[in-house]
Design an enzyme around this catalytic site. Structure first.
Site, PDB file in Angstrom:
ATOM      1  N   SER A  64       0.837  -1.199   0.000  1.00 56.31           N
ATOM      2  CA  SER A  64       0.000   0.000   0.000  1.00 56.31           C
ATOM      3  C   SER A  64       0.877   1.257   0.000  1.00 56.31           C
ATOM      4  CB  SER A  64      -0.963   0.003   1.191  1.00 56.31           C
ATOM      5  OG  SER A  64      -0.238   0.050   2.403  1.00 56.31           O
ATOM      6  N   ASP A  81      16.473   2.174   0.412  1.00 56.68           N
ATOM      7  CA  ASP A  81      16.175   3.137   1.473  1.00 56.68           C
ATOM      8  C   ASP A  81      15.794   4.471   0.850  1.00 56.68           C
ATOM      9  OD1 ASP A  81      16.641   5.162   3.654  1.00 56.68           O
ATOM     10  OD2 ASP A  81      17.245   3.366   4.749  1.00 56.68           O
ATOM     11  N   ASN A 137      20.202  -1.017  13.529  1.00 58.64           N
ATOM     12  CA  ASN A 137      20.033  -0.070  14.619  1.00 58.64           C
ATOM     13  C   ASN A 137      18.996  -0.627  15.585  1.00 58.64           C
ATOM     14  OD1 ASN A 137      21.818   1.809  13.466  1.00 58.64           O
ATOM     15  ND2 ASN A 137      20.198   2.668  12.190  1.00 58.64           N
ATOM     16  N   ALA A 143      19.672   4.559  17.609  1.00 55.23           N
ATOM     17  CA  ALA A 143      19.046   5.492  16.654  1.00 55.23           C
ATOM     18  C   ALA A 143      18.089   4.781  15.697  1.00 55.23           C
ATOM     19  CB  ALA A 143      20.105   6.300  15.887  1.00 55.23           C
ATOM     20  N   GLN A 144      17.322   3.823  16.242  1.00 52.03           N
ATOM     21  CA  GLN A 144      16.310   3.160  15.416  1.00 52.03           C
ATOM     22  C   GLN A 144      15.090   4.062  15.316  1.00 52.03           C
ATOM     23  OE1 GLN A 144      15.050  -0.680  16.896  1.00 52.03           O
ATOM     24  NE2 GLN A 144      13.700  -1.077  15.156  1.00 52.03           N
ATOM     25  N   SER A 145      14.592   4.270  14.110  1.00 51.25           N
ATOM     26  CA  SER A 145      13.410   5.136  13.960  1.00 51.25           C
ATOM     27  C   SER A 145      12.181   4.374  13.490  1.00 51.25           C
ATOM     28  CB  SER A 145      13.711   6.298  13.008  1.00 51.25           C
ATOM     29  OG  SER A 145      14.034   5.820  11.727  1.00 51.25           O
ATOM     30  N   HIS A 150      15.053  -4.225  10.607  1.00 52.65           N
ATOM     31  CA  HIS A 150      15.579  -4.081   9.246  1.00 52.65           C
ATOM     32  C   HIS A 150      17.096  -4.071   9.273  1.00 52.65           C
ATOM     33  CE1 HIS A 150      14.631  -0.135  10.988  1.00 52.65           C
ATOM     34  NE2 HIS A 150      15.723   0.323  10.375  1.00 52.65           N
ATOM     35  N   HIS A 152      20.272  -2.612   7.351  1.00 46.76           N
ATOM     36  CA  HIS A 152      20.736  -1.656   6.346  1.00 46.76           C
ATOM     37  C   HIS A 152      21.909  -2.305   5.624  1.00 46.76           C
ATOM     38  CE1 HIS A 152      18.872   2.141   7.990  1.00 46.76           C
ATOM     39  NE2 HIS A 152      18.891   1.437   9.110  1.00 46.76           N
TER      40      HIS A 152
HETATM   41  P1  DGP Z   1      16.519   3.203  11.289  1.00 42.59           P
HETATM   42  O1  DGP Z   1      17.006   4.553  11.704  1.00 42.59           O
HETATM   43  O2  DGP Z   1      17.566   2.139  11.432  1.00 42.59           O
HETATM   44  O3  DGP Z   1      15.213   2.838  11.954  1.00 42.59           O
HETATM   45  O4  DGP Z   1      16.264   3.307   9.717  1.00 42.59           O
HETATM   46  C1  DGP Z   1      15.044   3.433   9.101  1.00 42.59           C
HETATM   47  C2  DGP Z   1      15.346   3.639   7.655  1.00 42.59           C
HETATM   48  O5  DGP Z   1      14.156   3.445   6.941  1.00 42.59           O
HETATM   49  C3  DGP Z   1      15.864   5.025   7.297  1.00 42.59           C
HETATM   50  O6  DGP Z   1      17.169   4.889   6.741  1.00 42.59           O
HETATM   51  C4  DGP Z   1      14.899   5.553   6.272  1.00 42.59           C
HETATM   52  C5  DGP Z   1      14.127   4.333   5.862  1.00 42.59           C
HETATM   53  N1  DGP Z   1      12.727   4.594   5.591  1.00 42.59           N
HETATM   54  C6  DGP Z   1      11.832   5.149   6.440  1.00 42.59           C
HETATM   55  N2  DGP Z   1      10.627   5.234   5.869  1.00 42.59           N
HETATM   56  C7  DGP Z   1      10.754   4.706   4.632  1.00 42.59           C
HETATM   57  C8  DGP Z   1       9.839   4.514   3.554  1.00 42.59           C
HETATM   58  O7  DGP Z   1       8.684   4.834   3.614  1.00 42.59           O
HETATM   59  N3  DGP Z   1      10.343   3.940   2.427  1.00 42.59           N
HETATM   60  C9  DGP Z   1      11.655   3.544   2.326  1.00 42.59           C
HETATM   61  N4  DGP Z   1      12.032   2.984   1.177  1.00 42.59           N
HETATM   62  N5  DGP Z   1      12.541   3.717   3.319  1.00 42.59           N
HETATM   63  C10 DGP Z   1      12.091   4.293   4.456  1.00 42.59           C
END
Ligand code: DGP
Length: 164
Positions: A64, A81, A137, A143-145, A150, A152
Site C-alpha cells: 500500500s 532506502d 540499529n 538510533a532506530q526510527s 531491518h 541496512h
Molecule cells: P533506522 O534509523 O535504522 O530505523 O532506519 C530506518 C530507515 O528506513 C531510514 O534509513 C529511512 C528508511 N525509511 C523510512 N521510511 C521509509 C519509507 O517509507 N520507504 C523507504 N524505502 N525507506 C524508508
C-alpha cells in the site's frame, strides 16, 4: 537546515502532483531529513511518540506504500532506502513484524540467518564487489526510527569507522 516553510512548500507541491499523496509526502520528509532529525525521530519512536504500529514497513510489505523493491520471497523483502546514506543503500526486512533485533526470540535464529543470506545475495546482485556495510540499529541509543526489524546494507563508497 531547512525551514518549516520550505518543507511545507515541498509537501504541498508533492501533494499536488500525486494521486496518493500520503506516501510521497512521507518519503519526501524522510529524504529531507538531516542526521539530527533521524536521531530525533529515533528518540520519539522509542518513547512511543512515533508512528503507531503497524509501521510504515508493514505498508511496504502489503504494497500500500510504493517502494523500490529489489528482492522478495515468502519470508522477507529488500528495498531501497528512501534516504540513502551511500550510493547503494537497501533494507532487508522480515515479513513478520519483529519490532527490533533485541526483541527477536532465540527461535528466530533461522529467520535472522535468512535475512543475512538475502543481504549478501542482493549485495552481490548490486555489484558491491569491493565490500559493504551491514547495520542493524536497535532502540534509542541505536538510533532506530522504524520499529520493524531491518538490516541496512550500504556500499558503493569507502566507509569510515567509528560510525556516528
Ligand atoms: P533506522 O534509523 O535504522 O530505523 O532506519 C530506518 C530507515 O528506513 C531510514 O534509513 C529511512 C528508511 N525509511 C523510512 N521510511 C521509509 C519509507 O517509507 N520507504 C523507504 N524505502 N525507506 C524508508
Amino acid at each position: 537546515m531547512l525551514s518549516r516553510q520550505v518543507l511545507r512548500r515541498c509537501f504541498s507541491s508533492a501533494l499536488a502532483r500525486r494521486s496518493d499523496p500520503f506516501p510521497s509526502a512521507f518519503c519526501l520528509e524522510r529524504r529531507l531529513c538531516t542526521k539530527r532529525d533521524e536521531v530525533r525521530l529515533a528518540g520519539e519512536a522509542s518513547e512511543g511518540r512515533g508512528p503507531p504500529a503497524p509501521t510504515v514497513f508493514s505498508r511496504v510489505i502489503d504494497k500500500s506504500l510504493p517502494a523500490d523493491i529489489i528482492y522478495e520471497d515468502e519470508r522477507c523483502l529488500a528495498f531501497r532506502d528512501v534516504a540513502p546514506q551511500a550510493p547503494v543503500h537497501f533494507l532487508v526486512i522480515p515479513k513478520v513484524p519483529v519490532p527490533r533485533i533485541s526483541a527477536a526470540a532465540d527461535e528466530d535464529a533461522e529467520l535472522l540467518g535468512h535475512l543475512l543470506v538475502v543481504a549478501k545475495n542482493v549485495a552481490r546482485k548490486e555489484n558491491l564487489d569491493e565490500g559493504y556495510r551491514v547495520v542493524i540499529n536497535d532502540g534509542k541509543h541505536g538510533a532506530q526510527s522504524v520499529y520493524h526489524l531491518h538490516l541496512h546494507v550500504m556500499g558503493g563508497r569507502q566507509m569510515t569507522w567509528p560510525p556516528g
